[in-house]
Design a protein around this motif. Structure first.
Motif, PDB file in Angstrom:
ATOM      1  N   PRO A 261      44.553 -37.092  13.068  1.00 19.72           N
ATOM      2  CA  PRO A 261      45.097 -37.882  14.185  1.00 19.72           C
ATOM      3  C   PRO A 261      45.363 -39.331  13.798  1.00 19.72           C
ATOM      4  O   PRO A 261      44.720 -39.878  12.895  1.00 19.72           O
ATOM      5  CB  PRO A 261      43.988 -37.795  15.238  1.00 19.72           C
ATOM      6  N   THR A 262      46.298 -39.947  14.503  1.00 20.79           N
ATOM      7  CA  THR A 262      46.547 -41.385  14.329  1.00 20.79           C
ATOM      8  C   THR A 262      45.794 -42.192  15.385  1.00 20.79           C
ATOM      9  O   THR A 262      45.537 -43.374  15.202  1.00 20.79           O
ATOM     10  CB  THR A 262      48.058 -41.686  14.450  1.00 20.79           C
ATOM     11  N   VAL A 263      45.464 -41.524  16.510  1.00 22.70           N
ATOM     12  CA  VAL A 263      44.758 -42.181  17.621  1.00 22.70           C
ATOM     13  C   VAL A 263      43.725 -41.218  18.193  1.00 22.70           C
ATOM     14  O   VAL A 263      43.996 -40.018  18.297  1.00 22.70           O
ATOM     15  CB  VAL A 263      45.736 -42.583  18.752  1.00 22.70           C
ATOM     16  N   ILE A 264      42.542 -41.732  18.541  1.00 24.12           N
ATOM     17  CA  ILE A 264      41.583 -40.931  19.302  1.00 24.12           C
ATOM     18  C   ILE A 264      41.039 -41.770  20.463  1.00 24.12           C
ATOM     19  O   ILE A 264      40.947 -42.993  20.367  1.00 24.12           O
ATOM     20  CB  ILE A 264      40.409 -40.388  18.456  1.00 24.12           C
ATOM     21  N   VAL A 265      40.722 -41.104  21.558  1.00 19.34           N
ATOM     22  CA  VAL A 265      40.055 -41.733  22.702  1.00 19.34           C
ATOM     23  C   VAL A 265      38.615 -41.222  22.677  1.00 19.34           C
ATOM     24  O   VAL A 265      38.384 -40.015  22.630  1.00 19.34           O
ATOM     25  CB  VAL A 265      40.733 -41.357  24.033  1.00 19.34           C
ATOM     26  N   LEU A 325      44.105 -42.305  10.756  1.00 17.59           N
ATOM     27  CA  LEU A 325      43.704 -42.979  11.993  1.00 17.59           C
ATOM     28  C   LEU A 325      44.075 -44.459  11.958  1.00 17.59           C
ATOM     29  O   LEU A 325      43.663 -45.191  11.074  1.00 17.59           O
ATOM     30  CB  LEU A 325      42.189 -42.828  12.185  1.00 17.59           C
ATOM     31  N   ARG A 326      44.862 -44.915  12.945  1.00 16.09           N
ATOM     32  CA  ARG A 326      45.245 -46.326  12.993  1.00 16.09           C
ATOM     33  C   ARG A 326      44.486 -47.086  14.075  1.00 16.09           C
ATOM     34  O   ARG A 326      44.323 -48.298  13.979  1.00 16.09           O
ATOM     35  CB  ARG A 326      46.755 -46.490  13.144  1.00 16.09           C
ATOM     36  N   LEU A 327      44.037 -46.390  15.113  1.00 12.96           N
ATOM     37  CA  LEU A 327      43.185 -47.062  16.104  1.00 12.96           C
ATOM     38  C   LEU A 327      42.430 -46.035  16.938  1.00 12.96           C
ATOM     39  O   LEU A 327      42.832 -44.881  17.067  1.00 12.96           O
ATOM     40  CB  LEU A 327      43.988 -48.000  17.008  1.00 12.96           C
ATOM     41  N   THR A 328      41.299 -46.487  17.494  1.00 18.35           N
ATOM     42  CA  THR A 328      40.518 -45.660  18.407  1.00 18.35           C
ATOM     43  C   THR A 328      40.312 -46.447  19.698  1.00 18.35           C
ATOM     44  O   THR A 328      40.216 -47.675  19.667  1.00 18.35           O
ATOM     45  CB  THR A 328      39.153 -45.285  17.808  1.00 18.35           C
ATOM     46  N   ILE A 329      40.265 -45.730  20.790  1.00 17.18           N
ATOM     47  CA  ILE A 329      40.084 -46.343  22.108  1.00 17.18           C
ATOM     48  C   ILE A 329      38.707 -45.941  22.618  1.00 17.18           C
ATOM     49  O   ILE A 329      38.371 -44.746  22.626  1.00 17.18           O
ATOM     50  CB  ILE A 329      41.183 -45.874  23.077  1.00 17.18           C
ATOM     51  N   SER A 330      37.908 -46.911  23.026  1.00 13.08           N
ATOM     52  CA  SER A 330      36.554 -46.623  23.503  1.00 13.08           C
ATOM     53  C   SER A 330      36.411 -47.052  24.955  1.00 13.08           C
ATOM     54  O   SER A 330      36.823 -48.143  25.345  1.00 13.08           O
ATOM     55  CB  SER A 330      35.513 -47.353  22.644  1.00 13.08           C
ATOM     56  N   GLY A 331      35.823 -46.172  25.763  1.00 20.82           N
ATOM     57  CA  GLY A 331      35.581 -46.487  27.170  1.00 20.82           C
ATOM     58  C   GLY A 331      34.448 -45.632  27.700  1.00 20.82           C
ATOM     59  O   GLY A 331      33.778 -44.925  26.949  1.00 20.82           O
ATOM     60  N   ILE A 346      34.952 -51.565   8.081  1.00 20.02           N
ATOM     61  CA  ILE A 346      35.366 -50.385   7.327  1.00 20.02           C
ATOM     62  C   ILE A 346      36.885 -50.215   7.354  1.00 20.02           C
ATOM     63  O   ILE A 346      37.487 -49.668   6.433  1.00 20.02           O
ATOM     64  CB  ILE A 346      34.673 -49.121   7.898  1.00 20.02           C
ATOM     65  N   GLY A 347      37.511 -50.712   8.439  1.00 23.11           N
ATOM     66  CA  GLY A 347      38.958 -50.561   8.579  1.00 23.11           C
ATOM     67  C   GLY A 347      39.348 -49.602   9.681  1.00 23.11           C
ATOM     68  O   GLY A 347      40.482 -49.127   9.746  1.00 23.11           O
ATOM     69  N   ILE A 348      38.372 -49.298  10.589  1.00 19.62           N
ATOM     70  CA  ILE A 348      38.647 -48.455  11.746  1.00 19.62           C
ATOM     71  C   ILE A 348      38.603 -49.347  12.981  1.00 19.62           C
ATOM     72  O   ILE A 348      37.544 -49.838  13.376  1.00 19.62           O
ATOM     73  CB  ILE A 348      37.611 -47.307  11.857  1.00 19.62           C
ATOM     74  N   LYS A 349      39.758 -49.584  13.577  1.00 20.82           N
ATOM     75  CA  LYS A 349      39.855 -50.503  14.711  1.00 20.82           C
ATOM     76  C   LYS A 349      39.474 -49.791  16.002  1.00 20.82           C
ATOM     77  O   LYS A 349      40.047 -48.763  16.352  1.00 20.82           O
ATOM     78  CB  LYS A 349      41.268 -51.076  14.817  1.00 20.82           C
TER      79      LYS A 349
END
Length: 579
Positions: A261-265, A325-331, A346-349
């Motif tokens: 994936p490029t994005v995960i929530v 993976l280019r970004l992750t969304i946290s909520g 590490i390079g994981i935004k």
């Protein structure tokens, strides 16, 4: 503002041949294109129509994440009907409450496991007429007075139907009634309109951009509004991104490598487990590998040494996420700022945001190019966030719910005359508009000394310890705080020899004095981060995790404190009786 189904149909037309959904079938991921998804949703809508479903009828979904969840949602919305998502981890008692309170006429169940829960209350359900199943061992046509029909049969009804769908759906129509987690009482229904969802989805992807070239791996439940908006409506409906579904949380590690994936929530708990796993591997490796890892973490971005660190260390960690993976969304809850910094190095935004079911849910978010660690970002465009005199966070804008279902009094209490939703959360805004969360208003602990404590921040710090999985801090009307501690048993068992422990069974381990001594030393160290009245004075070690099955936690992992308190009243009383 378009409705969800209008926006989806336009996106499906634009990206008709591109993959919309991906699912695992016989060991490999299979894609469904946007055109195929649109056709199947339309066919199912006609099938539901043949079953008598029309505008404003309620269709419940009791299923894990899968393509059929999305198909059922889109089919329901196409009829002007209302989707009622039901968490798969809920007890039969709460499932019955949701189905009765919403007045659901139809429910989709995924498999025998979910149907078995429904069976316990099916005879008592007031409004449910039809149960649609995806995979079931039972092939009867009726069960306890309810019609039992397969999804395949519903699709055939739709395919053979000559009746067209002729219904007007407006942006202000209710799209879904989402039942809140209910930490203090039975879940209450939140009415979210098409406009609520579409405004919030568009506002979210404007500040955290995704596009048709992105692929998301979905593992948070679609029954939770965070995944519904940020992991479905925003990327797929609004931007044409593809969504792949993880088989389950246990296969997440493997699915990340397969889907790339490029994005995960995600939610903070996932990042905590990954963080613990990385350090566990480092601590069990050679001394040289440990030194290299610690050296790598000290290197600054955009330096030559950082590029070396990336080659030697960070690239391998990122490959565990699939490598793209280019970004992750946290909520869902607060993320420990130390974890955010760790992954950033590490390079994981990680882009952290904030919101509630009642706000569709995203109200604030950090921007990928403007992250302030320890905060949940700035308000979205078109959203107004302000702080009341008592520090309560107030939210206003098109994202605020239509109201609580069948509860005008509670709605009037939650939304004031100026249109501000009173969140029940406390926080503060800095000079740049970044929001920091303090805690829940209702979960504030008042000590007998007059001091006030916010338990969530203490629990967040406790749970970030490698040997602690869950905790609950308590101290209402007492002179000091105590804690219920559930160790991370996997981590404890992996380190039995090193910790000088002898059993592998949690029930026996909690009786070993040495385990309590180990945890006491770690809690003393954690206590140093807090004021004197916020320190944990005593604790008890529990063998069993807090669970949704016992109604001790919500589907989003929030503690139902009153239930836990009642379940462990004896242990809590004993801690306070000790001198």
């Amino acid at each position: 503002m378009q409705t969800i189904i209008e926006k989806f149909n336009k996106t499906a037309e634009k990206f008709s041949s591109r993959p919309a959904l991906k699912f695992k079938f016989h060991g490999i991921y299979i894609s469904i294109t946007f055109q195929e998804l649109a056709d199947r949703a339309r066919e199912m809508a006609k099938g539901l129509q043949e079953l008598g479903i029309g505008k404003e009828d309620k269709v419940a979904i009791l299923s894990e994440n899968r393509t059929e969840w999305v198909r059922t949602d889109l089919a329901t919305l196409a009829l002007g009907a209302i989707t009622i998502p039901v968490h798969t981890t809920l007890s039969p008692k709460i499932i019955k409450h949701i189905l009765d309170d919403s007045g659901s006429r139809v429910i989709l169940v995924s498999d025998q496991q979910q149907f078995n829960k429904l069976r316990l209350v099916v005879g008592e359900l007031e409004k449910v007429e039809t149960i649609i199943y995806i995979n079931l061992d039972d092939d009867r046509e009726h069960y306890d007075g309810k019609k039992l029909i397969s999804l395949e049969a519903v699709m055939r009804l739709g395919k053979n139907s000559t009746k067209e769908i002729n219904v007007e759906v407006k942006p202000d129509d209710v799209a879904s009634i989402v039942y809140t987690s209910g930490t203090t009482a039975m879940p209450k229904g939140v009415m979210l309109t098409h406009e609520n969802f579409m405004f919030d989805a568009e506002a979210a992807v404007t500040v955290v951009p995704v596009n048709e070239h992105d692929t998301l791996l979905s593992f948070l439940p679609l029954s939770h509004v965070l995944e519904r908006t940020a992991g479905y409506y925003a990327p797929l409906v609004c931007r044409g991104s593809a969504i792949a579904y993880a088989e389950n949380i246990k296969t997440l590690k493997q699915n990340l490598k397969e889907v790339k994936p490029t994005v995960i929530v995600s939610v903070p708990r996932i990042f905590e487990k990954v963080h613990s796993g990385i350090w566990d591997k480092v601590n069990h490796g050679s001394k040289l590998k440990y030194k290299i890892f610690v050296w790598a973490l000290k290197q600054e971005h955009n330096t030559f040494k950082y590029r070396i660190a990336n080659i030697l260390v960070f690239k391998k960690i990122k490959m565990a996420f699939g490598g793209h993976l280019r970004l992750t969304i946290s909520g869902g809850s607060s993320l420990n700022h130390k974890l955010a910094r760790f992954f950033d190095r590490i390079g994981i935004k990680i882009v952290e945001g904030y919101g509630l079911t009642e706000t569709s849910p995203v109200a604030t978010a950090n921007r990928p190019d403007n992250v302030k660690f320890g905060t949940v970002g700035q308000q979205l465009a078109g959203v107004e966030v302000t702080i009341a005199d008592d520090k309560e966070i107030l939210i206003k804008g098109p994202l605020v719910m239509k109201g609580y279902y069948k509860n005008d009094a509670l709605t009037a209490e939650a939304i004031d005359q100026q249109g501000f939703f009173h969140s029940g959360d406390l926080g503060f805004l800095d000079d740049e508009g970044f929001l920091t969360i303090i805690g829940r208003k209702k979960e504030m602990i008042s000590l007998s000394t007059g001091k006030i404590v916010w338990p969530e921040q203490i629990e967040l710090t406790l749970n970030s310890d490698r040997f602690i999985n869950q905790s609950m801090v308590y101290g209402d009307n007492q002179s000091h705080l105590i804690a219920l501690i559930i160790p991370d048993w996997q981590e404890i068992i992996r380190n039995l020899v090193k910790l000088d422990l002898h059993s592998k069974e949690p029930d026996k381990l909690i009786k070993e004095p040495h385990l309590s001594e180990i945890l006491e030393q770690r809690i003393k160290k954690i206590n140093q981060q807090f004021a004197d009245w916020e320190k944990i004075r005593k604790f008890i070690v529990l063998a069993r995790e807090f669970s949704a099955e016992k109604d001790e936690i919500t589907p989003t992992m929030k503690l139902r404190r009153s239930i836990i308190k009642n379940n462990y009243k004896k242990e809590i009383d004993q801690l306070y009786e000790q001198k």
